[in-house]
Scaffold this active site. Structure first.
Site, PDB file in Angstrom:
ATOM      1  N   LYS A  50      -6.348  -3.206   2.389  1.00 39.95           N
ATOM      2  CA  LYS A  50      -5.416  -3.742   3.374  1.00 39.95           C
ATOM      3  C   LYS A  50      -6.106  -4.778   4.253  1.00 39.95           C
ATOM      4  CE  LYS A  50      -2.564   0.439   3.387  1.00 39.95           C
ATOM      5  NZ  LYS A  50      -2.172   1.714   4.027  1.00 39.95           N
ATOM      6  N   GLN A  94      -3.581   5.352   9.031  1.00 45.14           N
ATOM      7  CA  GLN A  94      -3.640   5.729   7.622  1.00 45.14           C
ATOM      8  C   GLN A  94      -3.434   7.236   7.474  1.00 45.14           C
ATOM      9  OE1 GLN A  94      -3.842   3.505   5.120  1.00 45.14           O
ATOM     10  NE2 GLN A  94      -3.796   5.093   3.561  1.00 45.14           N
ATOM     11  N   ASP A 117       4.068   0.113   9.333  1.00 40.65           N
ATOM     12  CA  ASP A 117       4.442   0.908   8.161  1.00 40.65           C
ATOM     13  C   ASP A 117       5.942   1.184   8.080  1.00 40.65           C
ATOM     14  OD1 ASP A 117       2.332   1.692   6.411  1.00 40.65           O
ATOM     15  OD2 ASP A 117       1.498   2.978   7.977  1.00 40.65           O
TER      16      ASP A 117
HETATM   17  N1  GUN Z   1      -1.122   6.879   2.895  1.00 40.01           N
HETATM   18  C1  GUN Z   1      -0.593   6.697   1.672  1.00 40.01           C
HETATM   19  N2  GUN Z   1       0.283   5.679   1.694  1.00 40.01           N
HETATM   20  C2  GUN Z   1       0.305   5.210   2.957  1.00 40.01           C
HETATM   21  C3  GUN Z   1       1.014   4.166   3.601  1.00 40.01           C
HETATM   22  O1  GUN Z   1       1.825   3.428   3.026  1.00 40.01           O
HETATM   23  N3  GUN Z   1       0.749   3.994   4.917  1.00 40.01           N
HETATM   24  C4  GUN Z   1      -0.128   4.776   5.580  1.00 40.01           C
HETATM   25  N4  GUN Z   1      -0.308   4.546   6.878  1.00 40.01           N
HETATM   26  N5  GUN Z   1      -0.792   5.757   5.022  1.00 40.01           N
HETATM   27  C5  GUN Z   1      -0.577   5.966   3.716  1.00 40.01           C
END
Ligand code: GUN
Length: 280
Positions: A50, A94, A117
């Site tokens: 990311k 996350q 998100d």
């Molecule tokens: N863990 C697995 N997928 C995601 C996601 O799309 N966003 C976040 N913040 N954590 C995750």
């Protein structure tokens, strides 16, 4: 037709890059803050991906890496600080979080206007009621792929397999918004084969290797595979039996190289949209 998620994601990133440069010309440096708690190895890989993608489009990314022993109060304090920080346009915590932390409380503490998100219940409510708001990245990316294929969903049968808050539920809302007739199947669905056989669009997001057999697919259907599973022989496969499904589908995403690259691209798009909105 095999849907090239990498190519579509590259186009999305190029669009976001333009938006970010336009903001920069107005003196706004788009910023995403990523919070990672503990040392989950998969999370470390995702967060690195990311941040690298942010860099490539000119988004300033900041990471807070907290120890696995972090208390909920400490994490909430950090989120409150980020909520108040004008240089931070998007916040991403996350998941998963360590067991001592209540995930829901943390997601609710993120200001909805900084929710990169799209996981905040306010933004989830916006999605279901048709108001503009950040949207969960993976289903948002799936919609982009469906549009690339040129599939008009109005009146079509769309089947979502999986009911997670991150993929299945928001996916259903987005398909419904496009006037599809939406079915959500899950681990307790009685006749998955029958549901798949009826569907004009199948979005598989259960996380079980090749659970959707290729011969179930309705000829001409579009198949989007969100799964990422390691098979016993070590091969990375989706939730759909790819080779057999590809013979019946009009379009299908591969694993890897289908939905995966779209998730990060849509995170960048969400972040740029949040920065643009905060800049008026
Ligand atoms: N863990 C697995 N997928 C995601 C996601 O799309 N966003 C976040 N913040 N954590 C995750």
């Amino acid at each position: 037709m095999i849907i090239d998620g990498k190519a579509v994601a590259a186009r999305v990133r190029a669009e976001v890059g333009e938006q970010v440069r336009a903001l920069a010309a107005r003196g706004v440096v788009t910023g995403l803050t990523v919070v990672r708690v503990g040392d989950d190895p998969a999370s470390a890989v995702y967060v690195r991906g990311k941040r690298k993608a942010c860099e490539e489009v000119g988004i300033r990314s900041v990471e807070h890496h907290l120890p696995a022993t972090t208390t909920q109060a400490e994490l909430l304090e950090l989120v409150a600080r980020l909520d108040a920080d004008p240089t931070c346009h998007g916040i991403l915590v996350q998941l998963p979080l360590p067991p001592q932390i209540d995930e829901r409380a943390v997601l609710e503490a993120i200001a909805p206007a900084k929710d990169a998100d799209g996981f905040h219940p306010f933004n989830v409510g916006c999605l279901w009621t048709g108001a503009p708001a950040p949207r969960a990245c993976t289903p948002f990316g799936v919609m982009r792929l469906v549009d690339e294929v040129g599939l008009d969903l109005e009146g079509k049968r769309a089947l979502v397999i999986g009911r997670s808050n991150i993929v299945g539920k928001p996916m259903a809302a987005m398909l419904l918004e496009r006037h599809a007739t939406v079915t959500i199947a899950h681990s307790r669905t009685a006749d998955l084969e029958g549901e798949v056989a009826r569907a004009d669009l199948v979005v598989a997001a259960v996380g079980r290797a090749e659970i959707v057999r290729g011969r179930w697919i309705k000829p001409g259907a579009v198949v989007i595979d969100v799964g990422m599973n390691r098979r016993a022989d070590g091969k990375l496969v989706g939730d759909v039996e790819f080779a057999a499904a590809a013979e019946r589908a009009s379009a299908i995403t591969p694993v890897p190289g289908g939905v995966g690259p779209m998730t990060i691209a849509m995170l960048l798009a969400n972040t740029a949209a949040l920065a643009a909105r905060s800049a008026g």
